[in-house]
Design an enzyme around this catalytic site. Structure first.
Site, PDB file in Angstrom:
ATOM      1  N   LYS A   1      -0.330 -15.091  16.662  1.00  0.00           N
ATOM      2  CA  LYS A   1       1.121 -14.941  16.865  1.00  0.00           C
ATOM      3  C   LYS A   1       1.586 -13.601  16.289  1.00  0.00           C
ATOM      4  O   LYS A   1       1.646 -13.419  15.080  1.00  0.00           O
ATOM      5  CB  LYS A   1       1.925 -16.061  16.207  1.00  0.00           C
ATOM      6  CG  LYS A   1       3.342 -16.062  16.801  1.00  0.00           C
ATOM      7  CD  LYS A   1       4.417 -16.605  15.911  1.00  0.00           C
ATOM      8  CE  LYS A   1       4.966 -15.663  14.909  1.00  0.00           C
ATOM      9  NZ  LYS A   1       5.759 -14.531  15.443  1.00  0.00           N
TER      10      LYS A   1
ATOM     11  N   GLU B   1      -2.211 -12.103   3.145  1.00  0.00           N
ATOM     12  CA  GLU B   1      -2.038 -10.695   2.770  1.00  0.00           C
ATOM     13  C   GLU B   1      -0.539 -10.462   2.699  1.00  0.00           C
ATOM     14  O   GLU B   1       0.132 -10.445   3.722  1.00  0.00           O
ATOM     15  CB  GLU B   1      -2.647  -9.769   3.832  1.00  0.00           C
ATOM     16  CG  GLU B   1      -4.126  -9.970   4.061  1.00  0.00           C
ATOM     17  CD  GLU B   1      -4.986  -9.439   2.945  1.00  0.00           C
ATOM     18  OE1 GLU B   1      -4.438  -8.879   1.967  1.00  0.00           O
ATOM     19  OE2 GLU B   1      -6.205  -9.597   3.036  1.00  0.00           O
TER      20      GLU B   1
ATOM     21  N   CYS C   1       2.526  -2.410   3.139  1.00  0.00           N
ATOM     22  CA  CYS C   1       2.438  -3.285   1.970  1.00  0.00           C
ATOM     23  C   CYS C   1       1.687  -2.607   0.835  1.00  0.00           C
ATOM     24  O   CYS C   1       1.960  -2.848  -0.335  1.00  0.00           O
ATOM     25  CB  CYS C   1       1.743  -4.566   2.361  1.00  0.00           C
ATOM     26  SG  CYS C   1       0.233  -4.216   3.248  1.00  0.00           S
TER      27      CYS C   1
ATOM     28  N   GLU D   1      10.029  -5.452  -3.269  1.00  0.00           N
ATOM     29  CA  GLU D   1       9.456  -4.606  -2.228  1.00  0.00           C
ATOM     30  C   GLU D   1      10.593  -4.162  -1.308  1.00  0.00           C
ATOM     31  O   GLU D   1      11.194  -4.981  -0.613  1.00  0.00           O
ATOM     32  CB  GLU D   1       8.419  -5.413  -1.454  1.00  0.00           C
ATOM     33  CG  GLU D   1       7.675  -4.586  -0.465  1.00  0.00           C
ATOM     34  CD  GLU D   1       6.589  -5.370   0.238  1.00  0.00           C
ATOM     35  OE1 GLU D   1       6.888  -6.463   0.744  1.00  0.00           O
ATOM     36  OE2 GLU D   1       5.452  -4.880   0.290  1.00  0.00           O
TER      37      GLU D   1
HETATM   38  P1  NAD Z   1       7.541 -11.815   7.698  1.00  0.00           P
HETATM   39  O1  NAD Z   1       6.842 -12.606   6.696  1.00  0.00           O
HETATM   40  O2  NAD Z   1       8.969 -12.100   7.936  1.00  0.00           O
HETATM   41  O3  NAD Z   1       6.846 -11.931   9.135  1.00  0.00           O
HETATM   42  C1  NAD Z   1       5.476 -11.824   9.328  1.00  0.00           C
HETATM   43  C2  NAD Z   1       5.037 -12.752  10.452  1.00  0.00           C
HETATM   44  O4  NAD Z   1       5.289 -14.093  10.070  1.00  0.00           O
HETATM   45  C3  NAD Z   1       5.771 -12.552  11.764  1.00  0.00           C
HETATM   46  O5  NAD Z   1       4.881 -12.782  12.835  1.00  0.00           O
HETATM   47  C4  NAD Z   1       6.835 -13.626  11.740  1.00  0.00           C
HETATM   48  O6  NAD Z   1       7.291 -14.012  13.011  1.00  0.00           O
HETATM   49  C5  NAD Z   1       6.089 -14.746  11.067  1.00  0.00           C
HETATM   50  N1  NAD Z   1       6.935 -15.717  10.385  1.00  0.00           N
HETATM   51  C6  NAD Z   1       8.195 -15.571   9.892  1.00  0.00           C
HETATM   52  N2  NAD Z   1       8.612 -16.707   9.323  1.00  0.00           N
HETATM   53  C7  NAD Z   1       7.592 -17.592   9.421  1.00  0.00           C
HETATM   54  C8  NAD Z   1       7.397 -18.929   8.986  1.00  0.00           C
HETATM   55  N3  NAD Z   1       8.351 -19.590   8.335  1.00  0.00           N
HETATM   56  N4  NAD Z   1       6.208 -19.515   9.215  1.00  0.00           N
HETATM   57  C9  NAD Z   1       5.222 -18.862   9.851  1.00  0.00           C
HETATM   58  N5  NAD Z   1       5.344 -17.588  10.305  1.00  0.00           N
HETATM   59  C10 NAD Z   1       6.517 -16.967  10.089  1.00  0.00           C
HETATM   60  O7  NAD Z   1       7.264 -10.333   7.248  1.00  0.00           O
HETATM   61  P2  NAD Z   1       7.776  -8.988   7.878  1.00  0.00           P
HETATM   62  O8  NAD Z   1       9.083  -8.671   7.298  1.00  0.00           O
HETATM   63  O9  NAD Z   1       7.689  -9.068   9.345  1.00  0.00           O
HETATM   64  O10 NAD Z   1       6.644  -7.978   7.373  1.00  0.00           O
HETATM   65  C11 NAD Z   1       6.765  -7.219   6.288  1.00  0.00           C
HETATM   66  C12 NAD Z   1       6.040  -7.848   5.123  1.00  0.00           C
HETATM   67  O11 NAD Z   1       4.646  -7.968   5.383  1.00  0.00           O
HETATM   68  C13 NAD Z   1       6.138  -7.024   3.887  1.00  0.00           C
HETATM   69  O12 NAD Z   1       6.471  -7.835   2.800  1.00  0.00           O
HETATM   70  C14 NAD Z   1       4.753  -6.427   3.717  1.00  0.00           C
HETATM   71  O13 NAD Z   1       4.390  -6.069   2.440  1.00  0.00           O
HETATM   72  C15 NAD Z   1       3.902  -7.471   4.281  1.00  0.00           C
HETATM   73  N6  NAD Z   1       2.642  -6.905   4.731  1.00  0.00           N
HETATM   74  C16 NAD Z   1       1.523  -7.182   4.022  1.00  0.00           C
HETATM   75  C17 NAD Z   1       0.306  -6.648   4.406  1.00  0.00           C
HETATM   76  C18 NAD Z   1      -0.940  -6.930   3.627  1.00  0.00           C
HETATM   77  O14 NAD Z   1      -2.019  -6.776   4.174  1.00  0.00           O
HETATM   78  N7  NAD Z   1      -0.886  -7.352   2.387  1.00  0.00           N
HETATM   79  C19 NAD Z   1       0.221  -5.858   5.553  1.00  0.00           C
HETATM   80  C20 NAD Z   1       1.375  -5.611   6.260  1.00  0.00           C
HETATM   81  C21 NAD Z   1       2.583  -6.157   5.840  1.00  0.00           C
END
Ligand code: NAD
Length: 502
Positions: free
Chosen positions: A177, A252, A286, A387
């Protein structure tokens, strides 16, 4: 003509009743339309994945053939590097300087590395003889089942490859997804797996909002493992949701990387390195180095150079090779960052550079934030703890290396850290930092053969590296009894065999 992307379920490209309009965050122009999935699409995708897993079509394919298919996908992606890099820059605003090398290039490298290790992976090992039974022992490593892979918008292809790659390498079936802001490259990945001959239903892609679609997928009773990259808040909710069925989880999550400049560092290099650490991928990474720790005794010199160099960063069109920093993914995210500027000032920090949305005709469309540097920051401020996820660097001072280590580790996160200075001193500090990756005299060194992931609230498990397949297998111990008659069996383990015979 605008491209349209359908979802990929059970080997078919399918649409729902609604679509997303994917618009460039730099120009607001339409980049693509993408099907918007529902929980019914999740049910269909999970059923297809479960069906193929149970039939064993893919997991019984010899590892050599699985490796060959993964290599084909890598080759196909590599051949499209420029096109996919540009598409990614248009879709999420990451600069073309980074989408080619990092987003596409590293994804290709990761798949090639996986293909190489699939072949050498110990799918089955024979252990030592089990005495005094006696028995022979075998450990079999088997795929887990249906894997849900949920990825964010900032580096969609690589975060997808980090999950889909090892999951498929191990013989699992996957439902991927993507994030609703940037689903296009994960769908292109599925297209290449299809073209390479992956059987229908083994890899499925469902697009949709985090709520309800992501949450429904991660909680689906037929999903045996969730691999997630995204925010720590959602990571925690997935972990809670997985408790009831003891579903396997890899996370992650976020970071607040501490970047320590030691007093014996090459300051010019360290200053440029600090900007690279923080501003690459528009600060939407991240693993970014977002807290810069500098010796108090050299504060004015380092801050002076930092501001001077940061002022030369070019903000603008992500497709231009000269651009260092592109737009922010959305108006919501831009406003969130602007809110942090207000919070930082209220907390007593000073803006040394930027701190605004830029003005000018080239910024009338899209969502923009000037590269920003906060000074007079203490580690208890929210701008030092949360963050921010944008081109925003906070600078803190320290009086001793012990204090620098204490500040660096005083965070809920533990994804990345870095040190600038002589190798010997830096290595000593590196061993004291609580972070999954510590870079000495560089940043963002991500390599297929090395693990990526975090300590503390930055996550669970690792992606990439020699153990990446381990995250997608169950280990099964099989013992083959060779003790002969019943009199030699269970009792023999607990009672001296000589006595049982009497
Ligand atoms: P997010 O958590 O809102 O979304 C990430 C994914 O999760 C999306 O596909 C979203 O649709 C889905 N999602 C949202 N709510 C959900 C739920 N309740 N249950 C299941 N899936 C759900 O994050 P974002 O704002 O899109 O991304 C940025 C974040 O991701 C930052 O905090 C960043 O640090 C982190 N990030 C971490 C890494 C890593 O490898 N550690 C890499 C990239 C980004």
């Amino acid at each position: 003509m605008t491209n349209h992307y359908s979802m990929y379920i059970d080997g078919k490209w399918v649409d729902g009743d609604e679509v997303y309009e994917i618009r460039s965050p730099a120009t607001e122009e339409l980049v693509a339309t993408v099907a918007k999935g529902t929980t019914e699409h999740v049910d269909a995708a999970v059923a297809a994945a479960k069906g193929t897993f149970e039939q064993g079509i893919w997991r019984r394919t010899p590892p050599k053939e699985r490796a060959a298919l993964i290599n084909t996908v890598a080759e196909r992606l590599a051949a499209r590097t420029d096109e996919l890099a540009a598409l990614q820059s248009r879709e999420n605003g990451a600069t073309i300087r980074i989408t080619g090398a990092l987003h596409v290039g590293l994804s290709v490298g990761q798949l090639q590395y996986l293909a190489a290790i699939v072949d050498q992976y110990e799918w089955e090992t024979t252990g030592p003889a089990i005495e005094p039974v006696p028995a022979a022992g075998i450990v079999v490593r088997e795929p887990i089942g249906v894997v849900a892979a949920i990825v964010p918008w900032n580096i969609p292809l690589l975060t997808a490859v980090w999950k889909v790659g090892p999951a498929l390498a191990a013989g699992n079936s996957v439902v991927l997804k993507p994030d609703e802001h940037a689903p296009v490259l994960p769908l292109e990945l599925a297209r290449e797996f299809e073209a390479a001959g992956l059987p229908p239903g083994v890899l499925n892609v469902v697009t949709g909002d985090g709520e309800p679609v992501g949450a429904y997928l991660s909680g689906h009773p037929d999903v045996r493992k969730v691999a997630f990259t995204g925010s720590t808040a959602v990571g925690k909710s997935i972990l809670r949701q997985s408790a009831d069925s003891i579903r396997r989880v890899t996370l992650e999550l976020g970071g607040k990387g501490a970047n320590v400049i030691l007093d014996d560092a090459d300051i010019d290099m360290a200053v440029d390195g600090a900007l690279f650490a923080c501003m690459a991928n528009n600060g939407e990474a991240c693993e970014a180095g977002t807290r810069l720790l500098i010796p108090a005794s050299r504060r004015d010199e380092i801050v002076g150079k930092l501001v001077e160099r940061a002022a030369t960063l070019r903000l603008g069109d992500p497709l231009a090779a000269t651009t260092h920093v592109g737009p922010i993914i959305s108006a919501t995210q831009r406003d969130r960052i602007l809110d942090y500027f207000r919070i930082g000032l209220e907390e007593g920090a000073t803006i040394a550079l930027g701190g605004r949305a830029p003005s000018g005709p080239e910024f009338n469309k899209g969502y923009w934030i000037e590269p920003t540097i906060f000074v007079d920051v203490t580690n208890d401020m929210r701008i030092a703890r949360d963050e921010v996820f944008g081109p925003v660097l906070v600078v803190l001072t320290y009086d001793s290396v012990d204090e620098a280590v204490k500040i660096a580790n005083d965070t809920n996160y533990g994804l990345s850290a870095g040190i600038w200075g002589s190798e010997e001193r830096a290595l000593e500090v590196a061993r004291r930092l609580d972070a999954g990756m510590v870079w000495v005299n560089n940043w963002h060194v991500i390599h297929p053969a090395y693990p990526f992931g975090g300590f503390k609230e930055s996550g669970l498990g690792r992606e990439g590296g020699p153990h990446s397949i381990d995250e997608y297998v169950e280990e099964k111990f099989i013992s083959l009894d060779r003790s002969g008659g019943i009199e030699n069996k269970a009792f023999a383990i607990v009672i001296d065999p000589a006595q049982t015979r009497n």
